[in-house]
Every structure is written in structure tokens, then in C-alpha cells.
Write a protein that holds these residues in place. Structure first.
Motif, PDB file in Angstrom:
ATOM      1  N   HIS A 175      45.797 121.855  82.650  1.00 22.94           N
ATOM      2  CA  HIS A 175      45.120 120.182  82.539  1.00 22.94           C
ATOM      3  C   HIS A 175      44.358 119.787  83.030  1.00 22.94           C
ATOM      4  CE1 HIS A 175      45.521 116.418  80.926  1.00 22.94           C
ATOM      5  NE2 HIS A 175      45.521 115.869  82.161  1.00 22.94           N
ATOM      6  N   ILE A 176      43.133 119.453  82.548  1.00 19.02           N
ATOM      7  CA  ILE A 176      41.805 119.045  83.272  1.00 19.02           C
ATOM      8  C   ILE A 176      41.523 117.908  82.394  1.00 19.02           C
ATOM      9  CG2 ILE A 176      39.422 119.413  83.901  1.00 19.02           C
ATOM     10  CD1 ILE A 176      40.019 122.324  84.210  1.00 19.02           C
ATOM     11  N   ARG A 177      41.195 116.599  83.223  1.00 16.57           N
ATOM     12  CA  ARG A 177      40.990 115.581  82.330  1.00 16.57           C
ATOM     13  C   ARG A 177      39.569 115.848  81.784  1.00 16.57           C
ATOM     14  NH1 ARG A 177      40.545 112.888  86.683  1.00 16.57           N
ATOM     15  NH2 ARG A 177      38.210 112.521  86.870  1.00 16.57           N
ATOM     16  N   PRO A 178      39.445 115.342  80.428  1.00 14.88           N
ATOM     17  CA  PRO A 178      38.382 115.859  79.596  1.00 14.88           C
ATOM     18  C   PRO A 178      37.148 115.276  79.902  1.00 14.88           C
ATOM     19  CG  PRO A 178      39.905 115.130  77.930  1.00 14.88           C
ATOM     20  CD  PRO A 178      40.521 115.080  79.491  1.00 14.88           C
ATOM     21  N   SER A 179      37.113 113.993  80.826  1.00 16.95           N
ATOM     22  CA  SER A 179      35.966 113.543  81.234  1.00 16.95           C
ATOM     23  C   SER A 179      35.455 114.326  82.593  1.00 16.95           C
ATOM     24  CB  SER A 179      36.184 112.088  81.769  1.00 16.95           C
ATOM     25  OG  SER A 179      37.099 111.871  82.711  1.00 16.95           O
ATOM     26  N   LEU A 180      36.296 114.853  83.302  1.00 18.94           N
ATOM     27  CA  LEU A 180      35.990 115.805  84.449  1.00 18.94           C
ATOM     28  C   LEU A 180      35.459 117.147  84.109  1.00 18.94           C
ATOM     29  CD1 LEU A 180      36.093 116.538  87.388  1.00 18.94           C
ATOM     30  CD2 LEU A 180      38.455 117.117  87.357  1.00 18.94           C
ATOM     31  N   LEU A 181      36.015 117.879  83.141  1.00 20.91           N
ATOM     32  CA  LEU A 181      35.489 118.965  82.427  1.00 20.91           C
ATOM     33  C   LEU A 181      34.025 118.557  82.082  1.00 20.91           C
ATOM     34  CD1 LEU A 181      35.894 122.048  81.977  1.00 20.91           C
ATOM     35  CD2 LEU A 181      36.954 121.266  79.680  1.00 20.91           C
ATOM     36  N   ASP A 182      33.866 117.738  81.459  1.00 20.09           N
ATOM     37  CA  ASP A 182      32.602 117.342  81.035  1.00 20.09           C
ATOM     38  C   ASP A 182      31.614 117.074  82.001  1.00 20.09           C
ATOM     39  OD1 ASP A 182      33.424 117.245  78.351  1.00 20.09           O
ATOM     40  OD2 ASP A 182      33.655 115.058  78.192  1.00 20.09           O
ATOM     41  N   GLU A 183      31.923 116.472  83.045  1.00 22.29           N
ATOM     42  CA  GLU A 183      31.117 116.157  84.278  1.00 22.29           C
ATOM     43  C   GLU A 183      30.786 117.322  84.885  1.00 22.29           C
ATOM     44  OE1 GLU A 183      32.505 113.656  87.264  1.00 22.29           O
ATOM     45  OE2 GLU A 183      33.330 112.280  85.597  1.00 22.29           O
ATOM     46  N   VAL A 184      31.757 118.567  84.861  1.00 19.69           N
ATOM     47  CA  VAL A 184      31.388 119.921  85.579  1.00 19.69           C
ATOM     48  C   VAL A 184      30.409 120.550  84.604  1.00 19.69           C
ATOM     49  CG1 VAL A 184      32.272 121.924  86.121  1.00 19.69           C
ATOM     50  CG2 VAL A 184      33.577 119.997  86.907  1.00 19.69           C
ATOM     51  N   ILE A 185      30.628 120.440  83.345  1.00 21.05           N
ATOM     52  CA  ILE A 185      29.576 121.208  82.540  1.00 21.05           C
ATOM     53  C   ILE A 185      28.271 120.527  82.616  1.00 21.05           C
ATOM     54  CG2 ILE A 185      29.072 121.547  80.040  1.00 21.05           C
ATOM     55  CD1 ILE A 185      32.232 121.926  79.632  1.00 21.05           C
ATOM     56  N   ALA A 186      28.198 119.286  82.560  1.00 19.97           N
ATOM     57  CA  ALA A 186      26.839 118.525  82.746  1.00 19.97           C
ATOM     58  C   ALA A 186      26.242 118.947  84.151  1.00 19.97           C
ATOM     59  CB  ALA A 186      26.908 117.235  82.816  1.00 19.97           C
ATOM     60  N   GLN A 187      27.060 119.212  85.161  1.00 16.75           N
ATOM     61  CA  GLN A 187      26.530 119.440  86.445  1.00 16.75           C
ATOM     62  C   GLN A 187      25.972 121.108  86.584  1.00 16.75           C
ATOM     63  OE1 GLN A 187      29.301 119.645  89.729  1.00 16.75           O
ATOM     64  NE2 GLN A 187      28.017 120.417  90.953  1.00 16.75           N
ATOM     65  N   ILE A 188      26.486 121.965  85.664  1.00 13.48           N
ATOM     66  CA  ILE A 188      26.190 123.198  85.802  1.00 13.48           C
ATOM     67  C   ILE A 188      24.961 123.338  85.027  1.00 13.48           C
ATOM     68  CG2 ILE A 188      26.770 125.463  84.833  1.00 13.48           C
ATOM     69  CD1 ILE A 188      29.641 125.183  85.949  1.00 13.48           C
ATOM     70  N   LYS A 189      24.729 122.680  83.650  1.00 12.98           N
ATOM     71  CA  LYS A 189      23.795 122.544  83.126  1.00 12.98           C
ATOM     72  C   LYS A 189      22.558 122.060  83.745  1.00 12.98           C
ATOM     73  CE  LYS A 189      25.929 122.577  78.641  1.00 12.98           C
ATOM     74  NZ  LYS A 189      26.241 121.851  77.072  1.00 12.98           N
TER      75      LYS A 189
END
Length: 75
Positions: A53-67
Motif C-alpha cells: 500500500h503506497i499512497r497514490p500521491s506519494l507514488l506520483d511524486e516518486v515517479i515525477a522525481q525519477i522522470k
């Protein structure tokens, strides 16, 4: 590797560094053990293919950071 709160607290009490799944994936890119594209694919698969379980907003932040840090227009 764990995202379990009890295990994290036990590790802290034993002075053991604990890292979650997201931290390990970011570290894999930083240390060039995995490509940014590989890690992005793993991150994208988490909601559908994992019980993690990962908060969707946190997952989105990590994806954006990597990009932002590792993906260029050439890739």
C-alpha cells in the motif's frame, strides 16, 4: 526490505537502517543498478500487481522525481 511499521520500529531500536520499497528503487537508479525506465515500470506496476500500500500521491511524486532527474527527451 520492509514497509511494515513494526519491523521498522524494531530495526530502529537495534540501530539498523531500514529502507522502504520506494527508497530502494530510487537508490537502485542512483547507483545505476537499474535503469530509470526499469524502475518506472516497477513503480507503475505496484498498484495492480502488489499488495504493497503506497499512497497514490506519494507514488506520483516518486515517479515525477525519477522522470525529472533521470529521464531526458532522448529516452
Amino acid at each position: 526490505m520492509t514497509d511494515d511499521t513494526a519491523a521498522r520500529l524494531a530495526a530502529k531500536n537495534l540501530n539498523i537502517n531500514a529502507h522502504g520499497t520506494l527508497g530502494l528503487l530510487i537508490r537502485a537508479v542512483r547507483k545505476q543498478h537499474r535503469s530509470p525506465a526499469e524502475v518506472l515500470a516497477l513503480l507503475a506496476a505496484i498498484p495492480a500487481q502488489s499488495s504493497l500500500h503506497i499512497r497514490p500521491s506519494l507514488l506520483d511524486e516518486v515517479i515525477a522525481q525519477i522522470k525529472a532527474e533521470w529521464i531526458t527527451d532522448d529516452e
